[in-house]
Motif scaffolding. Structure first.
Motif, PDB file in Angstrom:
ATOM      1  N   VAL A   2       0.853  -1.184   0.000  1.00  0.00           N
ATOM      2  CA  VAL A   2       0.000   0.000   0.000  1.00  0.00           C
ATOM      3  C   VAL A   2       0.888   1.233   0.000  1.00  0.00           C
ATOM      4  O   VAL A   2       1.938   1.248   0.651  1.00  0.00           O
ATOM      5  N   HIS A   3       0.505   2.240  -0.789  1.00  0.00           N
ATOM      6  CA  HIS A   3       1.252   3.497  -0.750  1.00  0.00           C
ATOM      7  C   HIS A   3       0.297   4.669  -0.910  1.00  0.00           C
ATOM      8  O   HIS A   3      -0.734   4.576  -1.588  1.00  0.00           O
ATOM      9  N   TYR A   4       0.659   5.760  -0.246  1.00  0.00           N
ATOM     10  CA  TYR A   4      -0.189   6.951  -0.247  1.00  0.00           C
ATOM     11  C   TYR A   4       0.636   8.159   0.175  1.00  0.00           C
ATOM     12  O   TYR A   4       1.695   8.022   0.796  1.00  0.00           O
ATOM     13  N   PRO A   5       0.167   9.372  -0.152  1.00  0.00           N
ATOM     14  CA  PRO A   5       0.912  10.581   0.194  1.00  0.00           C
ATOM     15  C   PRO A   5       0.745  10.947   1.668  1.00  0.00           C
ATOM     16  O   PRO A   5      -0.290  10.672   2.279  1.00  0.00           O
ATOM     17  N   VAL A   6       1.771  11.556   2.230  1.00  0.00           N
ATOM     18  CA  VAL A   6       1.702  12.138   3.565  1.00  0.00           C
ATOM     19  C   VAL A   6       2.406  13.496   3.521  1.00  0.00           C
ATOM     20  O   VAL A   6       3.009  13.862   2.527  1.00  0.00           O
ATOM     21  N   ARG A   7       2.301  14.222   4.612  1.00  0.00           N
ATOM     22  CA  ARG A   7       2.934  15.538   4.752  1.00  0.00           C
ATOM     23  C   ARG A   7       2.601  16.440   3.571  1.00  0.00           C
ATOM     24  O   ARG A   7       3.473  16.879   2.816  1.00  0.00           O
ATOM     25  N   ARG A   8       1.301  16.684   3.404  1.00  0.00           N
ATOM     26  CA  ARG A   8       0.764  17.577   2.356  1.00  0.00           C
ATOM     27  C   ARG A   8       1.063  17.058   0.949  1.00  0.00           C
ATOM     28  O   ARG A   8       0.990  17.813  -0.016  1.00  0.00           O
ATOM     29  N   GLY A   9       1.432  15.805   0.818  1.00  0.00           N
ATOM     30  CA  GLY A   9       1.753  15.252  -0.489  1.00  0.00           C
ATOM     31  C   GLY A   9       3.217  15.343  -0.847  1.00  0.00           C
ATOM     32  O   GLY A   9       3.608  14.978  -1.963  1.00  0.00           O
ATOM     33  N   GLU A  10       4.045  15.806   0.087  1.00  0.00           N
ATOM     34  CA  GLU A  10       5.474  15.952  -0.197  1.00  0.00           C
ATOM     35  C   GLU A  10       6.211  14.613  -0.149  1.00  0.00           C
ATOM     36  O   GLU A  10       7.273  14.452  -0.754  1.00  0.00           O
ATOM     37  N   LEU A  11       5.670  13.650   0.585  1.00  0.00           N
ATOM     38  CA  LEU A  11       6.298  12.345   0.746  1.00  0.00           C
ATOM     39  C   LEU A  11       5.315  11.249   0.362  1.00  0.00           C
ATOM     40  O   LEU A  11       4.097  11.423   0.467  1.00  0.00           O
ATOM     41  N   LEU A  12       5.868  10.108  -0.060  1.00  0.00           N
ATOM     42  CA  LEU A  12       5.071   8.914  -0.293  1.00  0.00           C
ATOM     43  C   LEU A  12       5.401   7.905   0.793  1.00  0.00           C
ATOM     44  O   LEU A  12       6.578   7.596   1.032  1.00  0.00           O
ATOM     45  N   ASN A  13       4.372   7.416   1.464  1.00  0.00           N
ATOM     46  CA  ASN A  13       4.538   6.340   2.432  1.00  0.00           C
ATOM     47  C   ASN A  13       4.270   5.022   1.719  1.00  0.00           C
ATOM     48  O   ASN A  13       3.234   4.857   1.075  1.00  0.00           O
ATOM     49  N   LEU A  14       5.213   4.098   1.811  1.00  0.00           N
ATOM     50  CA  LEU A  14       5.113   2.818   1.126  1.00  0.00           C
ATOM     51  C   LEU A  14       5.315   1.692   2.128  1.00  0.00           C
ATOM     52  O   LEU A  14       6.290   1.697   2.887  1.00  0.00           O
ATOM     53  N   VAL A  15       4.372   0.752   2.164  1.00  0.00           N
ATOM     54  CA  VAL A  15       4.447  -0.399   3.055  1.00  0.00           C
ATOM     55  C   VAL A  15       4.201  -1.651   2.232  1.00  0.00           C
ATOM     56  O   VAL A  15       3.239  -1.720   1.463  1.00  0.00           O
ATOM     57  N   VAL A  16       5.097  -2.637   2.384  1.00  0.00           N
ATOM     58  CA  VAL A  16       4.912  -3.940   1.759  1.00  0.00           C
ATOM     59  C   VAL A  16       4.887  -4.979   2.873  1.00  0.00           C
ATOM     60  O   VAL A  16       5.828  -5.053   3.668  1.00  0.00           O
ATOM     61  N   ILE A  17       3.816  -5.729   2.954  1.00  0.00           N
ATOM     62  CA  ILE A  17       3.674  -6.736   4.000  1.00  0.00           C
ATOM     63  C   ILE A  17       3.756  -8.115   3.367  1.00  0.00           C
ATOM     64  O   ILE A  17       3.008  -8.432   2.438  1.00  0.00           O
ATOM     65  N   VAL A  18       4.703  -8.898   3.861  1.00  0.00           N
ATOM     66  CA  VAL A  18       4.919 -10.248   3.356  1.00  0.00           C
ATOM     67  C   VAL A  18       4.825 -11.223   4.519  1.00  0.00           C
ATOM     68  O   VAL A  18       4.966 -10.846   5.692  1.00  0.00           O
ATOM     69  N   GLU A  19       4.593 -12.467   4.192  1.00  0.00           N
ATOM     70  CA  GLU A  19       4.547 -13.501   5.211  1.00  0.00           C
ATOM     71  C   GLU A  19       5.916 -14.148   5.325  1.00  0.00           C
ATOM     72  O   GLU A  19       6.538 -14.500   4.327  1.00  0.00           O
ATOM     73  N   GLY A  20       6.403 -14.293   6.567  1.00  0.00           N
ATOM     74  CA  GLY A  20       7.720 -14.866   6.778  1.00  0.00           C
ATOM     75  C   GLY A  20       8.114 -14.794   8.227  1.00  0.00           C
ATOM     76  O   GLY A  20       7.438 -14.176   9.049  1.00  0.00           O
ATOM     77  N   PRO A  21       9.244 -15.429   8.597  1.00  0.00           N
ATOM     78  CA  PRO A  21       9.695 -15.448   9.990  1.00  0.00           C
ATOM     79  C   PRO A  21      10.137 -14.068  10.455  1.00  0.00           C
ATOM     80  O   PRO A  21      10.706 -13.286   9.690  1.00  0.00           O
ATOM     81  N   ALA A  22       9.856 -13.758  11.702  1.00  0.00           N
ATOM     82  CA  ALA A  22      10.201 -12.457  12.275  1.00  0.00           C
ATOM     83  C   ALA A  22      11.596 -12.495  12.894  1.00  0.00           C
ATOM     84  O   ALA A  22      12.100 -13.554  13.265  1.00  0.00           O
TER      85      ALA A  22
END
Length: 406
Positions: free
Chosen positions: A217-237
């Protein structure tokens, strides 16, 4: 202690603790926050706030401050992580305001925290004690008594635990010595300047990519100046789950995305190209609440992740903590009730909604990461029903109405 004005002690100064301090102050209580960190620092990444949460912030007079730091995505789009094909989309922006009375916004976690900190610091009778974790609960008979490194005995009319998923105080209050559950899901997260993002993905929108045993999932933050990107995968911690994040190997993430489409790999690749770094967040939670006893007992209440840690698949972790704080405000203002009854009223009015969000978050994770026939059915349903599946009226309205949403 002033018999006319009650005092709330709060263990933890994160988003949950600051929201609780603000709510309690509006209820007419004095507040003393005990925070482990010596100073508040910028931590975390992006947070999505639905209209159910934004309405609470507006009620505290924070609309102007929120607008100054957030982004307001105009739509939510879901894609296949394998083919890149768009599966569905739903409007956000003005449409959310019309339907639910407030916007859907995205914000840097640090900006949300600072918004609450500044609001709290402007309130009379609120004191933040940095570098002072609550080390021990000394007593709960008549008054709540705690010990910190600098204060051997601090008394208050009530104590609120806002010390997160790895709360060190929860077990002594609830008699529950179990540890949070390891989900087997790992969240790789990064923030990059919007100018470094591939041009096709610089829009003010939330994009979700659904793949087998992973999603992004990705979306803008800080008035659109930055992109927040998160990738969630399954695996050992990693072995140490108590740390908020860990240095992550970009090669490991690249291997997990080998079967993904070029568009998603381009977005992910922009992190390294821009000089950004991936951080790793192992996801842990607890089973959904089964009753009010998980949120209050006697003179002690619990809020946010200390009470109901949840997986991020409904984007409501911070939101439920803020909703908790708003309900805590209402309960603490019930001056005709004794303090323990006020806290129990708070718990009674919150536990079922939190449990529902916890359960739906787990279910969403199964849907997002589906394989085989379940994945085919998910994609077909999204193409057929689209916006109807992606909307969550019961959540955004803040009530218990039935819905078919994710």
């Amino acid at each position: 202690m002033d018999a006319e004005k009650k005092q709330l002690l709060i263990a933890g100064g994160g988003i949950a603790g600051m929201a609780a301090a603000l709510g309690a102050s509006h209820a007419g209580w004095d507040v003393r926050v005990f925070e482990r960190a010596a100073v508040f620092s910028e931590v975390g990444a992006g947070v999505q706030l639905g209209p159910n949460v934004v309405r609470r912030l507006q009620a505290w007079g924070l609309q102007e401050g929120l607008q100054a730091v957030c982004a307001m995505p105009q739509r939510l789009r879901a894609h296949s992580a394998c083919s890149g094909r768009e599966l569905a989309q739903t409007p956000l922006g003005a449409s959310m305001v019309q339907r639910y009375g407030a916007a859907y916004v995205t914000i840097h976690r640090a900006d949300l925290h600072q918004l609450l900190v500044h609001a709290v610091q402007g309130r009379e009778g609120v004191f933040i004690n940095h570098g002072q974790p609550v080390e021990e609960i000394l007593g709960l008979e008549g008054v709540a008594t705690i010990r910190t490194p600098a204060y051997p005995c601090v008394e208050g009319d009530a104590l609120l635990l806002a010390d997160g998923v790895w709360s060190q105080l929860r077990a002594g209050v609830l008699g529950d010595t179990s540890r949070p559950r390891v989900s087997g899901h790992l969240a790789y997260r990064a923030l990059i300047p919007m100018a470094d993002v591939p041009a096709a993905w610089r829009a003010h929108e939330v994009n979700v990519w659904l793949g087998p045993q992973l999603h992004a999932v990705h979306y803008p933050v800080r008035r659109g100046e930055l992109l927040n990107l998160v990738v969630i995968v399954e695996g050992p911690a990693p072995e140490d789950l108590t740390q908020w994040d860990h240095a992550a190997n970009a090669l490991q993430l690249a291997r997990a995305l080998q079967g993904s489409c070029a568009a998603l790999r381009d977005v992910v690749g922009s992190v390294e190209a821009s000089g950004g770094q991936w951080r790793l967040w192992p996801l842990s939670d607890r089973a959904p609440l089964t009753g009010p006893q998980g949120m209050a007992r006697g003179l002690v209440g619990l809020i946010g992740d200390a009470a109901h840690p949840m997986r991020p698949y409904l984007a409501q972790g911070a939101g439920m903590a803020i909703e908790d704080a708003a309900e805590l405000q209402r309960a603490l203002a019930m001056a005709d009730l004794d303090v323990s009854t006020r806290l129990r009223r708070y718990a009674l009015n919150r536990w079922q909604r939190n449990a529902r969000v916890q359960a739906r978050s787990i279910r969403n994770g199964e849907i997002f990461h589906a394989t085989g026939l379940m994945r085919w059915g998910r994609d077909s349903a999204l193409r057929l029903l689209g916006s109807r599946l992606m909307d969550v009226p019961w959540l955004y309205r803040g009530d218990g109405a039935c819905a078919t949403g994710w």
